[in-house]
Design a protein around this motif. Structure first.
Motif, PDB file in Angstrom:
ATOM      1  N   GLN A   6      11.979  -0.752   5.458  1.00  0.00           N
ATOM      2  CA  GLN A   6      11.065  -0.774   4.307  1.00  0.00           C
ATOM      3  C   GLN A   6       9.797  -1.501   4.726  1.00  0.00           C
ATOM      4  N   LYS A   7       8.646  -0.852   4.538  1.00  0.00           N
ATOM      5  CA  LYS A   7       7.372  -1.503   4.865  1.00  0.00           C
ATOM      6  C   LYS A   7       6.591  -1.742   3.574  1.00  0.00           C
ATOM      7  N   TYR A   8       6.096  -2.958   3.412  1.00  0.00           N
ATOM      8  CA  TYR A   8       5.329  -3.298   2.217  1.00  0.00           C
ATOM      9  C   TYR A   8       3.889  -3.612   2.614  1.00  0.00           C
ATOM     10  N   GLY A   9       2.926  -2.892   2.011  1.00  0.00           N
ATOM     11  CA  GLY A   9       1.509  -3.075   2.323  1.00  0.00           C
ATOM     12  C   GLY A   9       0.917  -4.284   1.618  1.00  0.00           C
ATOM     13  N   GLY A  10      -0.347  -4.581   1.951  1.00  0.00           N
ATOM     14  CA  GLY A  10      -1.010  -5.800   1.496  1.00  0.00           C
ATOM     15  C   GLY A  10      -1.023  -6.012  -0.013  1.00  0.00           C
ATOM     16  N   THR A  11      -1.361  -4.971  -0.783  1.00  0.00           N
ATOM     17  CA  THR A  11      -1.440  -5.127  -2.241  1.00  0.00           C
ATOM     18  C   THR A  11      -0.042  -5.372  -2.818  1.00  0.00           C
ATOM     19  N   ILE A 171       7.751   3.628   3.130  1.00  0.00           N
ATOM     20  CA  ILE A 171       6.445   2.971   3.189  1.00  0.00           C
ATOM     21  C   ILE A 171       6.038   2.662   1.745  1.00  0.00           C
ATOM     22  N   TYR A 172       6.199   1.412   1.342  1.00  0.00           N
ATOM     23  CA  TYR A 172       5.844   1.024  -0.031  1.00  0.00           C
ATOM     24  C   TYR A 172       4.367   0.628  -0.082  1.00  0.00           C
ATOM     25  N   THR A 173       3.644   1.236  -1.042  1.00  0.00           N
ATOM     26  CA  THR A 173       2.224   0.948  -1.146  1.00  0.00           C
ATOM     27  C   THR A 173       1.822   0.826  -2.614  1.00  0.00           C
ATOM     28  N   ASP A 174       0.516   0.940  -2.915  1.00  0.00           N
ATOM     29  CA  ASP A 174       0.074   0.702  -4.292  1.00  0.00           C
ATOM     30  C   ASP A 174      -0.223   1.980  -5.065  1.00  0.00           C
ATOM     31  N   VAL A 175       0.076   3.133  -4.480  1.00  0.00           N
ATOM     32  CA  VAL A 175       0.019   4.404  -5.217  1.00  0.00           C
ATOM     33  C   VAL A 175       1.403   5.045  -5.091  1.00  0.00           C
ATOM     34  N   THR A 176       1.661   6.084  -5.921  1.00  0.00           N
ATOM     35  CA  THR A 176       3.044   6.557  -6.014  1.00  0.00           C
ATOM     36  C   THR A 176       3.411   7.610  -4.964  1.00  0.00           C
ATOM     37  N   ASP A 182      -7.526  11.009  -2.561  1.00  0.00           N
ATOM     38  CA  ASP A 182      -7.351   9.604  -2.941  1.00  0.00           C
ATOM     39  C   ASP A 182      -7.498   9.489  -4.463  1.00  0.00           C
ATOM     40  N   PRO A 183      -6.437   9.101  -5.180  1.00  0.00           N
ATOM     41  CA  PRO A 183      -6.544   9.071  -6.653  1.00  0.00           C
ATOM     42  C   PRO A 183      -7.584   8.069  -7.157  1.00  0.00           C
ATOM     43  N   ARG A 184      -8.005   7.151  -6.302  1.00  0.00           N
ATOM     44  CA  ARG A 184      -9.074   6.228  -6.723  1.00  0.00           C
ATOM     45  C   ARG A 184     -10.423   6.946  -6.778  1.00  0.00           C
ATOM     46  N   GLU A 202      -3.540  15.252  10.421  1.00  0.00           N
ATOM     47  CA  GLU A 202      -4.944  15.650  10.209  1.00  0.00           C
ATOM     48  C   GLU A 202      -5.555  14.823   9.080  1.00  0.00           C
ATOM     49  N   MET A 203      -4.767  14.591   8.011  1.00  0.00           N
ATOM     50  CA  MET A 203      -5.299  13.802   6.893  1.00  0.00           C
ATOM     51  C   MET A 203      -5.610  12.379   7.363  1.00  0.00           C
ATOM     52  N   ALA A 204      -4.679  11.793   8.106  1.00  0.00           N
ATOM     53  CA  ALA A 204      -4.897  10.430   8.596  1.00  0.00           C
ATOM     54  C   ALA A 204      -6.068  10.399   9.575  1.00  0.00           C
ATOM     55  N   GLY A 207      -9.334  10.315   8.032  1.00  0.00           N
ATOM     56  CA  GLY A 207      -9.727   9.046   7.420  1.00  0.00           C
ATOM     57  C   GLY A 207      -8.965   8.656   6.170  1.00  0.00           C
ATOM     58  N   SER A 208      -7.916   9.417   5.803  1.00  0.00           N
ATOM     59  CA  SER A 208      -7.124   9.012   4.635  1.00  0.00           C
ATOM     60  C   SER A 208      -6.296   7.803   5.036  1.00  0.00           C
ATOM     61  N   LYS A 209      -6.474   6.675   4.349  1.00  0.00           N
ATOM     62  CA  LYS A 209      -5.809   5.496   4.884  1.00  0.00           C
ATOM     63  C   LYS A 209      -4.423   5.260   4.315  1.00  0.00           C
TER      64      LYS A 209
HETATM   65  P1  ADP Z   1      -1.245  -0.564   2.063  1.00  0.00           P
HETATM   66  O1  ADP Z   1      -1.908  -1.897   1.949  1.00  0.00           O
HETATM   67  O2  ADP Z   1      -0.031  -0.438   1.202  1.00  0.00           O
HETATM   68  O3  ADP Z   1      -1.000  -0.155   3.483  1.00  0.00           O
HETATM   69  P2  ADP Z   1      -3.555   1.152   1.974  1.00  0.00           P
HETATM   70  O4  ADP Z   1      -4.723   0.638   1.237  1.00  0.00           O
HETATM   71  O5  ADP Z   1      -3.591   1.123   3.448  1.00  0.00           O
HETATM   72  O6  ADP Z   1      -2.249   0.464   1.399  1.00  0.00           O
HETATM   73  O7  ADP Z   1      -3.289   2.670   1.529  1.00  0.00           O
HETATM   74  C1  ADP Z   1      -3.087   2.980   0.178  1.00  0.00           C
HETATM   75  C2  ADP Z   1      -4.382   3.519  -0.423  1.00  0.00           C
HETATM   76  O8  ADP Z   1      -4.710   4.738   0.216  1.00  0.00           O
HETATM   77  C3  ADP Z   1      -4.296   3.897  -1.893  1.00  0.00           C
HETATM   78  O9  ADP Z   1      -4.533   2.795  -2.743  1.00  0.00           O
HETATM   79  C4  ADP Z   1      -5.352   4.985  -2.028  1.00  0.00           C
HETATM   80  O10 ADP Z   1      -6.552   4.477  -2.598  1.00  0.00           O
HETATM   81  C5  ADP Z   1      -5.643   5.408  -0.592  1.00  0.00           C
HETATM   82  N1  ADP Z   1      -5.530   6.843  -0.347  1.00  0.00           N
HETATM   83  C6  ADP Z   1      -6.405   7.558   0.395  1.00  0.00           C
HETATM   84  N2  ADP Z   1      -6.039   8.845   0.433  1.00  0.00           N
HETATM   85  C7  ADP Z   1      -4.902   8.961  -0.276  1.00  0.00           C
HETATM   86  C8  ADP Z   1      -4.040  10.056  -0.575  1.00  0.00           C
HETATM   87  N3  ADP Z   1      -4.283  11.280  -0.144  1.00  0.00           N
HETATM   88  N4  ADP Z   1      -2.947   9.816  -1.330  1.00  0.00           N
HETATM   89  C9  ADP Z   1      -2.690   8.560  -1.773  1.00  0.00           C
HETATM   90  N5  ADP Z   1      -3.472   7.490  -1.512  1.00  0.00           N
HETATM   91  C10 ADP Z   1      -4.569   7.677  -0.774  1.00  0.00           C
END
Ligand code: ADP
Ligand code: ASP
Ligand code: MG
Length: 416
Positions: A6-11, A171-176, A182-184, A202-204, A207-209
């Motif tokens: 289980q990985k937990y991100g910063g938020t 991979i636990y993060t702050d979106v579902t 990016d839903p933001r 390709e998404m990563a 630049g999708s983070k």
């Molecule tokens: P963590 O600190 O958990 O590693 P990151 O900030 O690295 O979190 O990644 C999560 C963020 O990635 C989300 O809050 C969201 O804004 C962003 N994001 C960018 N692209 C996407 C996507 N396609 N689907 C979901 N989240 C995305």
């Protein structure tokens, strides 16, 4: 009994309440009878704050000292979470990347994993303990502490899952989950139930983070399925795996936005063999990740070369580009930070021509000026002015039929 990483991100671990919430989830998993390896990121913006601190005492920072500094962020979370687990009666022990034998090359701040030994993790698991590992870091073949690039706690997780033969890597993060954008930025983004490794790469890469690129690369090469999900709602997320897309899947899976790149233009470059090599070889030697490159056709024997690269590498590359420009007799060098990259990604593009043309039409209809273009078999990327990124992403998302029926509804935690 399964072995779960289980990985937990910063938020997800940003404050003591969040660390307690995460400890509850780890405790539930452990009490269910599974073995658990936990990988943690630094709390909230801790890494950014450490970088700001360094900026206040030094202009040209040594990679070694930066890695000594930055690794403390993850180490802090690992110790705190372990204490929170003890509080819940769970046996647990924290480790740095070095202590668990994550062996890397010697490239400070961008180190690559060479080997994961994992002996102490195995030992702890066999003793019934939860192993809590500080993400993002390793130890080099020269016995120095290294970090593996921003977002690399994801890589620690997929690498450990691969090396330990884990049954799942969450991979636990702050979106579902992973969304079609990016839903933001695009509130109508749709949650994807599953994504193929190739598309996620390709998404990563675009630049999708939501997942760091090398974590996806590692997971694909070692066939470790990743489950990206929320540490706030704990609902089922998105599976990233080798599963082939079905015929009904849409041609485009996602719109990716990236504001982290800058554009450099070298003007008045003599149009002779060897100038591109002279420019890009020293940048490669300095480990600068050059992304898009455009060279204009020459008029009067000179040409302009533009390229994009991470803004974070700007300081390092600035002096290199200036030096090369002078040595090859170029007129001048300009920089532009005010750009954004917007990409369309989809495995269906391979068998569906005309996607790029449709993309350019949508951008034109919205008066968005395209500065650069690049493509792969399953991606089209454009560089546009930063101020038009939202408009471009939302229009493309709608035009390619990706909008969900409603806005993103889970809470979007503020990043502190
Ligand atoms: P963590 O600190 O958990 O590693 P990151 O900030 O690295 O979190 O990644 C999560 C963020 O990635 C989300 O809050 C969201 O804004 C962003 N994001 C960018 N692209 C996407 C996507 N396609 N689907 C979901 N989240 C995305
Ligand atoms: N803390 C590191 C960063 O902010 C690593 C990570 O969070 O994955 O980049
Ligand atoms: Mg991340």
């Amino acid at each position: 009994m399964a072995l779960i990483v289980q990985k937990y991100g910063g938020t997800s671990v940003a404050d003591p309440d969040r660390i307690n919430a995460v400890a509850d989830n780890v405790a539930i998993t452990k009490r269910r009878g599974d073995d658990v390896i936990v990988v943690v990121s630094a709390m909230g913006k801790a890494t950014d704050n450490l970088i700001l601190l360094a900026d206040q005492v030094s202009k040209k920072q040594s990679g070694r000292e930066m890695d000594m500094l930055l690794t403390t962020g993850e180490r802090q979370t690992a110790a705190l979470l372990t204490m929170a687990l003890h509080e819940r009666g769970i046996e647990a022990i924290s480790y740095t990347g070095s202590q668990v034998g994550i062996i890397t090359d010697t490239a400070h701040r961008k180190a690559k994993i060479l080997e994961v030994k994992g002996d102490r993790v195995r030992e702890s698991i066999s003793q019934g303990k939860v192993a809590v590992i500080a993400g993002f870091q390793g130890v080099s073949t020269a016995k120095e502490i290294t970090t593996m690039g921003r977002g690399a706690s994801d890589l620690t997780a997929s690498a450990l899952a691969g090396a330990m033969n884990a049954d799942a890597c969450e991979i636990y993060t702050d979106v579902t989950g992973v969304f079609s954008a990016d839903p933001r930025i695009v509130p109508r983004a749709r949650k994807l139930a599953k994504v193929h490794f190739d598309e996620m790469l390709e998404m990563a890469g675009a630049g999708s983070k939501v997942l760091a690129m090398r974590s996806v690369e590692f997971a694909r090469n070692h066939d470790v399925p990743l489950h990206v999900r929320s540490a706030f709602t704990w609902e089922q997320g998105t599976w990233v795996s080798n599963e082939e897309p079905s015929m009904e899947d849409p041609i485009i899976s996602g719109v990716v936005t990236d504001m982290t790149e800058a554009k450099v233009t070298v003007l008045g470059v003599p149009d002779t063999p060897g100038v591109s090599a002279a420019l890009f070889e020293p940048l490669a030697d300095a480990n600068v990740n050059v992304d898009m490159i455009v060279q204009n056709t020459s008029t009067d024997g000179t040409t302009d070369i533009s390229f994009t690269m991470p803004m974070a590498d700007m300081a390092e590359s600035e002096s290199i580009v200036q030096r090369v420009a002078e040595s090859i007799g170029a007129t001048s060098v300009t920089h532009n930070d005010d750009i954004a990259k917007v990409s369309l990604v989809g495995a269906g593009m391979k068998s569906s021509p005309g996607i790029a043309a449709r993309m350019f039409r949508v951008l034109a209809d919205n008066d968005v000026n395209i500065e650069m273009i690049s493509t792969s078999t399953i991606r089209v990327s454009v560089i546009i002015p930063a101020g038009q990124m939202e408009l471009a992403a939302r229009s493309l998302h709608t035009a390619f039929g990706l909008d969900s029926g409603s806005d993103y509804s889970a809470p979007l935690p503020e990043r502190k």
